[in-house]
Enzyme design. Structure first.
Site, PDB file in Angstrom:
ATOM      1  N   ASP A   2       0.840  -1.195   0.000  1.00  0.00           N
ATOM      2  CA  ASP A   2       0.000   0.000   0.000  1.00  0.00           C
ATOM      3  C   ASP A   2       0.877   1.248   0.000  1.00  0.00           C
ATOM      4  OD1 ASP A   2      -2.324   1.845   0.729  1.00  0.00           O
ATOM      5  OD2 ASP A   2      -3.299  -0.103   0.817  1.00  0.00           O
ATOM      6  N   HIS A  25      -3.664   6.025   3.160  1.00  0.00           N
ATOM      7  CA  HIS A  25      -4.405   4.807   2.831  1.00  0.00           C
ATOM      8  C   HIS A  25      -3.824   3.567   3.508  1.00  0.00           C
ATOM      9  CE1 HIS A  25      -6.064   1.547   0.283  1.00  0.00           C
ATOM     10  NE2 HIS A  25      -7.082   2.370   0.113  1.00  0.00           N
ATOM     11  N   SER A  38     -27.856  19.761   5.370  1.00  0.00           N
ATOM     12  CA  SER A  38     -26.617  19.045   5.615  1.00  0.00           C
ATOM     13  C   SER A  38     -26.761  17.602   5.147  1.00  0.00           C
ATOM     14  CB  SER A  38     -26.278  19.081   7.107  1.00  0.00           C
ATOM     15  OG  SER A  38     -25.082  18.386   7.363  1.00  0.00           O
TER      16      SER A  38
END
Length: 366
Positions: free
Chosen positions: A121, A154, A315
């Site tokens: 990753d 990530h 919202s």
């Protein structure tokens, strides 16, 4: 009379409990002028107040105050102010919804020390309080930098889902929370957030060289690679390594790779209600599904963010895309459909783009 006695007793007890609860909750901080503490305390007690704590260095005290004492103190010239003694709660760790969903909290990881999960990753924030005490190693890459840093968050998020430390009253809890599992990190993504399939093959081989029994990949792309396919087949058939990858995030039925190779386990995403996520690929190669919507996990220190979206004064629940720029924007809303072609009159506006047949990156470029 016999029947009414319990009722009267119960009513009296309820009243006593109610009065006690109210007096316990009506706690205030009284700030008095320097040297006036004894006089203020005496006046407070005369009006039915009870001292709870002395704050001598602050010329103040905490006290339980009935209404009469509260009014008297607020009108006392020796008192600077009276404020509610508001409650504070410990900031404990949180268990993401996926942990009980996959029943990880019912299985011990005490025997996991002979296994290594290799995470391919964007890196791993070794300074993170929920990750720093894990048994972790990594491989540096000249193109992406040190494995123990993470510029786009990530990889650290993925690592926290797998192995965030539990029982430390901080952050979250991972699937294997006791620091027994071994982790090896191979960093293929830098700040730009993408890598070649050749880099992925090299990373998988690096995992094998470092004793991986499982390779985890929350990554993918639309096109197949023969070299990649053969590499993962070799890892599975000849080296006994299980490779797992995300099924894809384009919300269609197209294959994403490496997840769709026969030798890789493809995992789709479901939400907290076990409903398949709208963005998750649904193909004939998907073998498992797991929690993958708004998963709470670790992020690099200083990169924790919240996202808000307001449309027409309303919202709307929203979450930012990982790797996207940090900013705020206000403008008219324009519907760009699936985003597969240039959106007319979009300049200076907020674009609504639905999921479809191409990647998010391609939609932005379009």
């Amino acid at each position: 009379m016999i029947k009414t006695i319990p009722i009267l007793i119960a009513s009296t007890l309820a009243m006593a409990i109610s009065v006690h609860a109210n007096s316990a909750d009506d706690r205030y901080i009284v700030k008095f002028k320097e040297g006036k503490g004894p006089a203020v305390k005496a006046m407070m007690e005369k009006n039915g107040g009870r001292s709870a704590m002395a704050l001598e260095k602050r010329n103040a005290m905490a006290a339980h105050l009935p209404a009469g004492a509260l009014t008297a103190l607020r009108n006392n010239p020796n008192v600077e102010y009276v404020e509610e003694d508001v409650k504070r709660y410990p900031m404990a760790e949180e268990t993401p919804f996926g942990i009980p969903m996959v029943q990880a909290n019912q299985v011990s990881d005490v025997l996991a020390g002979n296994q290594t999960v290799c995470i391919i990753d964007s890196g791993y924030d070794l300074s993170h309080e929920d990750l720093s005490s894990n048994s972790v190693s990594g491989s540096n890459d000249s193109g992406t930098g040190f494995w123990y840093t993470d510029e786009n968050s990530h990889g650290t998020h993925v690592a926290g889902t797998i192995a965030a430390i539990g029982g430390n009253n901080k952050g979250v809890v991972g699937v294997m929370p006791n620091g027994n599992i071994k982790l090896h990190i191979v960093k293929v993504f830098g700040v730009d957030g993408w890598a070649y399939s050749s880099s992925l093959v090299a990373a998988a081989d690096e995992c094998a060289s470092n004793g991986a029994s499982v390779i985890n990949m929350s990554l993918g792309g639309t096109f197949k690679s023969r070299t990649e396919d053969r590499a993962f087949a070799d890892l599975y058939n000849n080296q006994n390594i299980l490779s797992i990858a995300a099924a894809g995030n384009d919300g269609n039925t197209r294959h994403s790779y490496p997840a769709s190779y026969d030798s890789v386990v493809s995992v789709a995403a479901v939400d907290s209600n076990k409903v398949v996520a709208s963005f998750s690929q649904q193909t004939d190669q998907v073998e498992l599904s797991g929690p993958g919507v708004d998963v709470l996990s670790s992020v690099p220190v200083g990169m924790g963010l919240s996202t808000t979206l307001n449309v027409g004064g309303n919202s709307i629940e929203a979450s930012g895309m990982e790797g996207s720029p940090l900013d705020s924007a206000t403008g008219a809303l324009v519907d760009c459909g699936l985003g597969e072609s240039a959106c007319a009159n979009a300049a200076g506006k907020v674009c609504l783009i639905s999921r479809g047949n191409i990647s998010f990156a391609d939609k932005v470029l379009a």
